[in-house]
Design a protein around this motif. Structure first.
Motif, PDB file in Angstrom:
ATOM      1  N   MET A 194      43.709  34.033  50.632  1.00 46.40           N
ATOM      2  CA  MET A 194      43.850  35.482  50.267  1.00 46.40           C
ATOM      3  C   MET A 194      43.100  35.552  48.651  1.00 46.40           C
ATOM      4  N   VAL A 195      42.124  36.112  48.445  1.00 47.42           N
ATOM      5  CA  VAL A 195      41.343  36.252  47.081  1.00 47.42           C
ATOM      6  C   VAL A 195      42.245  37.460  46.470  1.00 47.42           C
ATOM      7  N   SER A 196      42.897  37.181  45.244  1.00 54.49           N
ATOM      8  CA  SER A 196      43.807  38.117  44.909  1.00 54.49           C
ATOM      9  C   SER A 196      44.112  37.875  43.545  1.00 54.49           C
ATOM     10  N   ASN A 197      44.195  38.708  42.526  1.00 51.11           N
ATOM     11  CA  ASN A 197      44.693  38.674  41.331  1.00 51.11           C
ATOM     12  C   ASN A 197      46.189  39.248  41.204  1.00 51.11           C
ATOM     13  N   HIS A 222      40.557  36.505  53.032  1.00 47.75           N
ATOM     14  CA  HIS A 222      40.916  37.895  52.964  1.00 47.75           C
ATOM     15  C   HIS A 222      40.905  38.456  51.368  1.00 47.75           C
ATOM     16  N   LEU A 223      41.117  39.489  51.313  1.00 49.84           N
ATOM     17  CA  LEU A 223      41.229  40.051  49.783  1.00 49.84           C
ATOM     18  C   LEU A 223      42.056  41.177  49.790  1.00 49.84           C
ATOM     19  N   ASP A 224      42.616  41.263  48.415  1.00 50.40           N
ATOM     20  CA  ASP A 224      43.531  42.537  48.131  1.00 50.40           C
ATOM     21  C   ASP A 224      43.270  42.824  46.340  1.00 50.40           C
ATOM     22  N   GLY A 225      43.480  43.936  46.226  1.00 47.69           N
ATOM     23  CA  GLY A 225      43.537  44.605  44.745  1.00 47.69           C
ATOM     24  C   GLY A 225      42.731  45.776  44.789  1.00 47.69           C
TER      25      GLY A 225
END
Ligand SMILES: Cc1cc2nc3c(=O)[nH]c(=O)nc-3n(C[C@H](O)[C@H](O)[C@H](O)COP(=O)(O)O)c2cc1C
Ligand SMILES: CC(C)CC(=O)C(=O)O
Length: 413
Positions: A294-297, A327-330
């Protein structure tokens, strides 16, 4: 929280998540608002997370018969088929926004057939939330706890028994970020709420900082990284319990070799890694057996001025090269944002804060409205872009403004 006794609905004049956010802010208690919105330090990364989407412009194709579009993800995720490439990211203490908290969110996810990730620091238990959300409740987010791996093992056993698919290890929080806004607002969790996954009373009441904003006799659990040792009223759950001698501390020594190995030895569940921003960390995660990334900051809550997930996504997708899902969030707030993340190579995206807007305004119905709205918007964008299914979303359909100018007169333009 909406205090009406009739079941709340979303007013007709609310058309977008932005409208819903404004509605939510009319009623949300200031302290909850501070917790929900606060980011690391000066909030550069929070702003970046929202602005990054508009730096990409889309180039639609016409006359492609988009009378029927299929919005399902290209591939199964967690061995399931979902209605959208969208899930609900883990966020702690959802009772702050609605009494039914994570149960309402999970039920809404279930009714829309999208996945849900539960935070370790939820107000309802692993089992209660699974019961509310059934097949949609796929992931248990975990922080590894210093000196209390017995508790991590207990959480994993319970997640396995309840039928979760994955442990989502959050790797971007060896310590809580600097969140000065939370410290200033003396964030506290009201006494009637609990971290119910733990039978010991972690985060029990502190003596001071009676909370007047919640209209009850709340005592406090606090969660900001307060470097001032004299201020007992603003600490992470870990720090709070530490200060009371009943310790629950996120392990700041977490590392790939020891902890991924430990996890693999101690659970049969898939291990997903949440909080990756560097391609070489994606490589580490895969090398140590992660089932997905999960690509996320962390919604801009941990490290200020760090990059947005979208900006680093292409490099990570290139590095991963299809070995595991990315996957990604933000900052996802519109259906078009889902489209752009997929165009840059994400398999799937997740939302955090918008769920709270829905919960605050209308509980489960509000969360369902958030998902339906993103679904409707995404469908319209797909049709306007000339895409009949997500496999037709392509990188070449997007350009940055500077990229567009430099292309002037060349290639297909
Ligand atoms: C109120 C709140 C609580 C959160 N709690 C957690 C948590 O317990 N564990 C975790 O890994 N991430 C947590 N996150 C981060 C989210 O999982 C997600 O990365 C982030 O919210 C996505 O950005 P967005 O809010 O802009 O959609 C939290 C985020 C928010 C807003
Ligand atoms: C309880 C907190 C540590 C949850 C969290 O990750 C957050 O607030 O961002």
């Amino acid at each position: 929280m909406n205090g009406n006794s009739t079941p709340p609905t979303i007013p007709r004049e609310i058309l977008s998540l932005k409208d819903l956010e404004a509605k939510c802010l009319e009623t949300m208690a200031p302290m909850v608002r501070d917790y929900l919105y606060d980011g690391a330090e000066e909030g550069h990364t929070i702003r970046e997370n929202l602005e990054v989407w508009d730096r990409w412009l889309v180039i639609p194709r016409m006359m492609r018969d988009t009378s029927n579009v299929n919005l399902t993800p290209r591939t199964h995720q967690f061995n399931q088929s979902w209605s959208l490439p969208l899930g609900i990211a883990p966020s702690a203490m959802q009772q702050l926004a609605h009494p039914s908290g994570e149960k309402a969110t999970a039920a809404a996810a279930r009714s829309m057939n999208i996945p849900f990730g539960l935070s370790t620091f939820s107000n309802y238990t692993i089992e209660e939330v699974k019961d509310a959300g059934r097949d949609s409740v796929v992931g248990l987010q975990m922080y590894l706890l210093e000196g209390r791996r017995d508790l991590n093992i207990e959480l994993m056993r319970r997640a396995e028994a309840a039928g979760y698919k994955a442990i989502v290890l959050t790797v971007d929080s060896p310590v809580p970020g600097n969140r000065p806004g939370l410290i200033k607002s003396n964030f506290v969790m009201p006494k009637h709420m609990k971290f119910r996954n733990f039978s010991e009373d972690f985060g029990g009441p502190l003596d001071q900082a009676q909370d007047t904003q919640f209209n009850d006799d709340s005592t406090t659990v606090a969660i900001a990284n307060d470097t001032n040792p004299d201020s007992a009223a603003a600490r992470t759950p870990e720090q709070t319990t530490k200060s009371r001698g009943n310790q629950l501390i996120v392990d700041s020594s977490i590392n790939w070799e020891r902890d991924m190995t430990w996890l693999r030895e101690n659970t049969s569940l898939e291990i997903w890694v949440k909080g990756i921003l560097h391609p070489l960390d994606a490589e580490e995660a895969i090398a140590y057996g992660a089932s997905g990334i999960m690509v996320s900051n962390h919604g801009g809550r941990q490290l200020d001025t760090c990059v947005s997930a979208l900006d680093v996504l292409p490099a990570i997708v290139k590095q991963v090269n299809g070995r595991v899902p990315v996957h990604l969030d933000g900052g996802i707030r519109r259906g078009g944002d889902i489209f752009k993340a997929l165009a840059l190579g994400a398999d799937f995206v997740w939302i955090g804060r918008p769920v709270w807007w829905g919960l605050e305004v209308a509980g489960e119905e509000g969360v369902r409205w958030v998902i339906q709205t993103l679904k409707r918007e995404f469908e319209v964008v797909m049709k306007l872009m000339g895409c009949r299914h997500v496999g037709e979303i392509k990188r070449e359909m997007m350009v940055t403004k500077s990229g567009l100018l430099s292309m002037g007169g060349s290639g297909v333009f």
